[in-house]
Design a protein around this motif. Structure first.
Motif, mmCIF file in Angstrom:
data_model
loop_
_atom_site.group_PDB
_atom_site.id
_atom_site.type_symbol
_atom_site.label_atom_id
_atom_site.label_comp_id
_atom_site.label_asym_id
_atom_site.label_seq_id
_atom_site.Cartn_x
_atom_site.Cartn_y
_atom_site.Cartn_z
ATOM 1 N N PHE A 1 0.799 -1.221 0.000
ATOM 2 C CA PHE A 1 0.000 0.000 0.000
ATOM 3 C C PHE A 1 0.834 1.274 0.000
ATOM 4 N N ALA A 2 2.121 1.154 -0.285
ATOM 5 C CA ALA A 2 3.013 2.322 -0.237
ATOM 6 C C ALA A 2 2.584 3.426 -1.193
ATOM 7 N N GLU A 3 1.964 3.054 -2.279
ATOM 8 C CA GLU A 3 1.536 4.042 -3.282
ATOM 9 C C GLU A 3 0.021 4.097 -3.427
ATOM 10 N N GLU A 4 -0.693 3.493 -2.470
ATOM 11 C CA GLU A 4 -2.151 3.416 -2.576
ATOM 12 C C GLU A 4 -2.814 4.403 -1.614
ATOM 13 N N ASP A 5 -4.071 4.668 -1.870
ATOM 14 C CA ASP A 5 -4.840 5.573 -1.019
ATOM 15 C C ASP A 5 -5.445 4.790 0.147
ATOM 16 N N ILE A 6 -4.558 4.253 0.978
ATOM 17 C CA ILE A 6 -4.951 3.456 2.147
ATOM 18 C C ILE A 6 -4.412 4.149 3.399
ATOM 19 N N ASN A 7 -5.279 4.433 4.351
ATOM 20 C CA ASN A 7 -4.885 5.158 5.561
ATOM 21 C C ASN A 7 -4.574 4.214 6.710
#
Length: 244
Positions: A99-105
């Protein structure tokens, strides 16, 4: 469809690392409830054999990975071998990469004051685009809990990582997960200490040789008493297979 085995009446998913990450991705986007991910090792399972509440919480989880070579050995003794160890630290490391480049908080809750801060600093250095929406140490009272729950619920958190030690982290989530608006909560034990550089992981060759426990013992001799839980655990597994 989950494939489970029971070790001392605790459910463990027959899943490797890749499958575990995929399962967590599914749970994040299940908007019907906040999901629970636990990472039982041999010490936790032995503890759960004497703590009915802990056993219930572990068995209520939506994913339970085998954190520790002792759990893998037990699965082989019982004739239902797990594909591999899925250690909690390795699991969250895989999630950071995924998730390093994903919109995951992410939200981090646990460890001593100052430790989780350094863990976040190190992660931001290694993964500049990782979305860490908030963090707080784990030394909290009831009033703190309510404030933190409100903060988490205001930030649209997908993954809540809780590192308070066993069984406090499991019981904290059991009491509060229904109040939390998160995709999934993952129990991570002492992972924040490792991320902060307070504790070093064993060299890779020792991890592969199932000697990580020995490396931890060399670093922290005070853990000797806790290490005795492994032979106790194996004894209980053998007893469950041959004497009951």
């Amino acid at each position: 469809m989950r494939k489970l085995i029971k070790i001392l009446d605790v459910n463990i998913d027959q899943a490797n690392m890749e499958q575990s990450v995929e399962r967590i991705k599914e749970l994040i986007f299940d908007h019907e409830k906040s999901s629970l991910v636990v990472t039982p090792n041999s010490e936790m399972i032995a503890m759960a054999a004497e703590d009915i509440e802990l056993a219930r919480i572990l068995n209520s989880a939506d994913l339970a990975t085998a954190d520790g070579i002792g759990v893998v050995i037990a699965s082989k003794i019982l004739g239902q071998p797990l594909p591999e160890r899925v250690a909690g630290f390795d699991l969250i490391s895989s999630l950071f990469k995924e998730f390093a480049e994903e919109d995951i908080n992410f939200y981090f809750l646990g460890s001593k004051p100052g430790i989780v801060d350094r863990a976040v600093e190190n992660l931001k250095r290694d993964y500049p685009n990782l979305n860490i929406a908030g963090y707080h140490h784990g030394y909290i009272d009831y009033d703190d809990q309510q404030k933190i729950i409100e903060e988490i619920n205001s930030k649209n958190i997908d993954l809540l990582l809780v590192g308070m030690g066993v069984p406090l982290q499991e019981k904290f989530l059991d009491s509060n997960l229904k109040k939390l608006k998160v995709g999934a909560a993952v129990t991570v034990g002492g992972s924040f200490d490792v991320l902060a550089g307070e504790v070093n992981r064993a060299p890779l060759w020792m991890q592969k040789a199932a000697l990580e426990w020995f490396y931890r013992l060399l670093q922290e001799p005070s853990r000797f008493g806790r290490m005795l839980s492994l032979p106790k655990f194996i004894f209980l597994v053998l007893k469950s297979k041959y004497l009951e």
